[in-house]
Scaffold this motif. Sequence first.
Motif, mmCIF file in Angstrom:
data_model
loop_
_atom_site.group_PDB
_atom_site.id
_atom_site.type_symbol
_atom_site.label_atom_id
_atom_site.label_comp_id
_atom_site.label_asym_id
_atom_site.label_seq_id
_atom_site.Cartn_x
_atom_site.Cartn_y
_atom_site.Cartn_z
ATOM 1 N N ASN A 48 26.928 39.282 -10.872
ATOM 2 C CA ASN A 48 27.492 40.472 -10.231
ATOM 3 C C ASN A 48 27.675 41.626 -11.210
ATOM 4 O O ASN A 48 28.575 42.430 -11.063
ATOM 5 C CB ASN A 48 28.804 40.143 -9.518
ATOM 6 N N TRP A 49 26.814 41.686 -12.198
ATOM 7 C CA TRP A 49 26.791 42.839 -13.091
ATOM 8 C C TRP A 49 25.336 43.265 -13.256
ATOM 9 O O TRP A 49 24.416 42.519 -12.965
ATOM 10 C CB TRP A 49 27.426 42.513 -14.447
ATOM 11 N N ALA A 50 25.151 44.468 -13.720
ATOM 12 C CA ALA A 50 23.794 45.011 -13.853
ATOM 13 C C ALA A 50 23.154 44.515 -15.148
ATOM 14 O O ALA A 50 23.733 44.635 -16.217
ATOM 15 C CB ALA A 50 23.835 46.531 -13.840
ATOM 16 N N LEU A 51 21.964 43.959 -15.025
ATOM 17 C CA LEU A 51 21.176 43.570 -16.189
ATOM 18 C C LEU A 51 20.254 44.729 -16.528
ATOM 19 O O LEU A 51 19.536 45.228 -15.671
ATOM 20 C CB LEU A 51 20.360 42.317 -15.888
ATOM 21 N N LYS A 52 20.272 45.143 -17.768
ATOM 22 C CA LYS A 52 19.469 46.297 -18.169
ATOM 23 C C LYS A 52 18.146 45.909 -18.821
ATOM 24 O O LYS A 52 17.220 46.680 -18.860
ATOM 25 C CB LYS A 52 20.279 47.173 -19.118
ATOM 26 N N ASP A 53 18.060 44.675 -19.313
ATOM 27 C CA ASP A 53 16.870 44.221 -20.024
ATOM 28 C C ASP A 53 15.959 43.447 -19.073
ATOM 29 O O ASP A 53 16.371 42.455 -18.464
ATOM 30 C CB ASP A 53 17.289 43.339 -21.203
ATOM 31 N N LYS A 54 14.712 43.899 -18.953
ATOM 32 C CA LYS A 54 13.767 43.255 -18.044
ATOM 33 C C LYS A 54 13.466 41.827 -18.480
ATOM 34 O O LYS A 54 13.424 40.917 -17.651
ATOM 35 C CB LYS A 54 12.470 44.058 -17.973
ATOM 36 N N GLN A 55 13.242 41.626 -19.774
ATOM 37 C CA GLN A 55 12.880 40.292 -20.266
ATOM 38 C C GLN A 55 14.028 39.302 -20.057
ATOM 39 O O GLN A 55 13.793 38.131 -19.763
ATOM 40 C CB GLN A 55 12.474 40.351 -21.739
ATOM 41 N N GLU A 56 15.232 39.772 -20.183
ATOM 42 C CA GLU A 56 16.397 38.924 -19.964
ATOM 43 C C GLU A 56 16.433 38.427 -18.513
ATOM 44 O O GLU A 56 16.684 37.250 -18.247
ATOM 45 C CB GLU A 56 17.649 39.738 -20.285
ATOM 46 N N PHE A 57 16.145 39.319 -17.568
ATOM 47 C CA PHE A 57 16.116 38.942 -16.156
ATOM 48 C C PHE A 57 14.960 37.994 -15.867
ATOM 49 O O PHE A 57 15.120 37.022 -15.121
ATOM 50 C CB PHE A 57 16.028 40.189 -15.275
ATOM 51 N N ILE A 58 13.806 38.235 -16.459
ATOM 52 C CA ILE A 58 12.663 37.342 -16.276
ATOM 53 C C ILE A 58 12.991 35.944 -16.790
ATOM 54 O O ILE A 58 12.665 34.941 -16.153
ATOM 55 C CB ILE A 58 11.406 37.914 -16.973
ATOM 56 N N ASP A 59 13.663 35.850 -17.931
ATOM 57 C CA ASP A 59 14.050 34.555 -18.486
ATOM 58 C C ASP A 59 14.995 33.808 -17.553
ATOM 59 O O ASP A 59 14.882 32.590 -17.379
ATOM 60 C CB ASP A 59 14.704 34.733 -19.854
#
Length: 102
Positions: free
Chosen positions: A63-74
């Motif tokens: 419930n917070w915004a992820l700013k890093d694309k690679q972090e979200f992909i992982d």
Amino acid sequence: MDEVLASVADTLKNFAVIYLVDITEVPDFNTMYELYDPSTIMFFFRNKHIMIDLGTGNNNKINWALKDKQEFIDIVETVYRGARKGRGLVIAPKDYSTKYRY
């Protein structure tokens, strides 16, 4: 967060689909999953809710915004691998507890 989701949708298309749902128009799951934040990410695999241990105490959602694309992909890749093995709870690749934020 919308920009991160839109930018990784093509990368994740082989093992994940991203749906954006307005909780004011579809209020069915609001009480069940405690959806009240402006942005919430939840994971489902074959119609089953997959929980993820992020170290925050809330294993149901992000419930917070992820700013890093690679972090979200992982994170999505970890959830997918765990869900394929039949796990209902997977461990995040990174600990998001507040003790590591300085």
